[in-house]
Design an enzyme around this catalytic site. Structure first.
Site, PDB file in Angstrom:
ATOM      1  N   HIS A  92       0.830  -1.203   0.000  1.00  0.00           N
ATOM      2  CA  HIS A  92       0.000   0.000   0.000  1.00  0.00           C
ATOM      3  C   HIS A  92       0.869   1.259   0.000  1.00  0.00           C
ATOM      4  CE1 HIS A  92      -3.155  -2.716   1.430  1.00  0.00           C
ATOM      5  NE2 HIS A  92      -4.035  -1.755   1.320  1.00  0.00           N
ATOM      6  N   ASN A 114       8.328  -4.318   3.733  1.00  0.00           N
ATOM      7  CA  ASN A 114       6.937  -3.963   4.014  1.00  0.00           C
ATOM      8  C   ASN A 114       6.604  -4.148   5.490  1.00  0.00           C
ATOM      9  OD1 ASN A 114       4.239  -3.273   3.640  1.00  0.00           O
ATOM     10  ND2 ASN A 114       3.683  -5.206   2.666  1.00  0.00           N
TER      11      ASN A 114
END
Length: 259
Positions: free
Chosen positions: A116, A146
Site C-alpha cells: 500500500h 513492508n
C-alpha cells in the site's frame, strides 16, 4: 530499462496534457490544494489522477503503479479507523484501461508484497478501506521491507498525526538505476518514500528507503527528495521551506534483516 519503457508510448505529450488537466480534481488531499508537479518528462507519460474518499493517487500507465498517493491525514479519521479489521479485498482498478493497470495475476507468485501507498490502517470506514486495496494504490514491495521497515513508519505517522491533529502525507515509489525489474507487467520500484508536512510546525521531511529488507532508513529534506525523484512534491512551499526539517519519529530497525 526505465528509459526504454517510457519511450514506447508515442502519445506522451497528449496524455500528459490530459493528466495535467485533471490535476486539481481532488484538491482536499493536497497542501494548499496543489498536487505534486512532475518535472521529469519521462514520468509524465500516461498519467491519470484517481480520487478516493480520503486519498488520491497519480497513476502511471507505464509502470502500472501510482507515482504517488496523497493524504490529508486527520486525527478524527484515525480514531474511526482503529475499530476496523483488515479486509484484504485486493482488486484491479476498473477505472483504468486494462493495458495500463496492474492485475492480481501480476503479483501472483512474484515474491513481492502488494504494498500500500495510502495505508489500509488510515482508512476510517469500509468504503475507504476497500478503496485502499485497489492495485492502483499498490507497488511491488519486498516483504521484509513492508513488514519490518514500512509498517513501523506508517504507525509512526499515525501516532504523529494524532498528536499534531493533522498532517499532509505523500507516499511514492522511485525508479532509479538501469537494472529495474518487473513482476508480470508491473515495474518494481528501487526505493520508496514518505513525505510528511505538519501545518502546525510549518515544516516537512521525508523518509527515503531502498526497496529491500535490510535497507538503511534515511530521513532527508523534501527539496533533496524532489531532486532525486523528479517531482515537485509540495509545490506551494518555497525551497527554503522545503529545506527546513520536520523532526520525524525515529524508527527502530530490526537487526540482521534478510531480503
Amino acid at each position: 530499462m526505465f528509459r526504454t519503457l517510457f519511450a514506447r508510448i508515442a502519445v506522451a505529450g497528449a496524455l500528459f496534457a490530459a493528466g495535467a488537466a485533471q490535476a486539481a480534481s481532488c484538491p482536499v488531499h493536497y497542501l494548499d490544494g496543489r498536487p505534486p508537479e512532475i518535472r521529469n518528462a519521462k514520468l509524465a507519460t500516461a498519467t491519470r489522477e484517481l480520487c478516493y474518499g480520503v486519498f488520491g493517487v497519480m497513476h502511471s500507465g507505464v509502470t502500472r503503479t501510482p507515482l504517488w498517493s496523497a493524504e490529508y491525514l486527520r486525527a478524527d479519521n484515525l480514531e474511526r479507523a482503529e475499530g476496523l479489521d483488515r479486509d484484504n479485498a485486493f482488486h484491479a482498478e476498473s477505472r483504468l484501461p486494462p493495458s495500463q493497470r496492474a492485475e492480481l495475476s501480476d503479483y501472483s507468485r512474484s515474491g513481492f508484497d502488494r504494498g500500500h501507498l495510502a495505508p489500509n490502517g488510515d482508512m476510517p470506514d469500509r468504503r475507504t478501506q476497500r478503496e485502499s486495496f485497489s492495485l492502483a494504490n499498490m507497488v511491488p514491495q519486498n516483504g521484509e521491507h513492508n513488514r519490518h521497515i514500512w509498517a513501523p513508519i506508517e504507525g509512526a505517522v499515525r501516532k504523529m498525526a494524532k498528536k499534531e491533529g493533522e498532517l499532509y502525507v505523500i507516499t511514492g515509489p522511485a525508479f532509479l538505476g538501469t537494472s529495474l525489474r518487473k513482476v508480470g507487467n508491473v515495474l518494481v520500484p528501487s526505493h520508496l518514500y514518505k513525505v510528511v508536512y505538519s501545518p502546525r510546525q510549518k515544516a516537512a521531511a521525508a523518509w527515503f528507503i531502498e526497496n529491500r529488507g535490510d535497507a538503511p532508513i534515511h530521513v532527508i529534506p523534501v527539496a533533496e527528495l524532489e531532486r532525486i525523484v523528479g517531482i515537485e512534491l509540495l509545490p506551494s512551499l518555497s525551497r527554503q521551506d522545503k529545506e527546513r526539517m520536520l523532526r520525524l519519529p525515529k524508527i527502530k530497525q530490526r537487526r540482521n534483516n534478510r531480503s
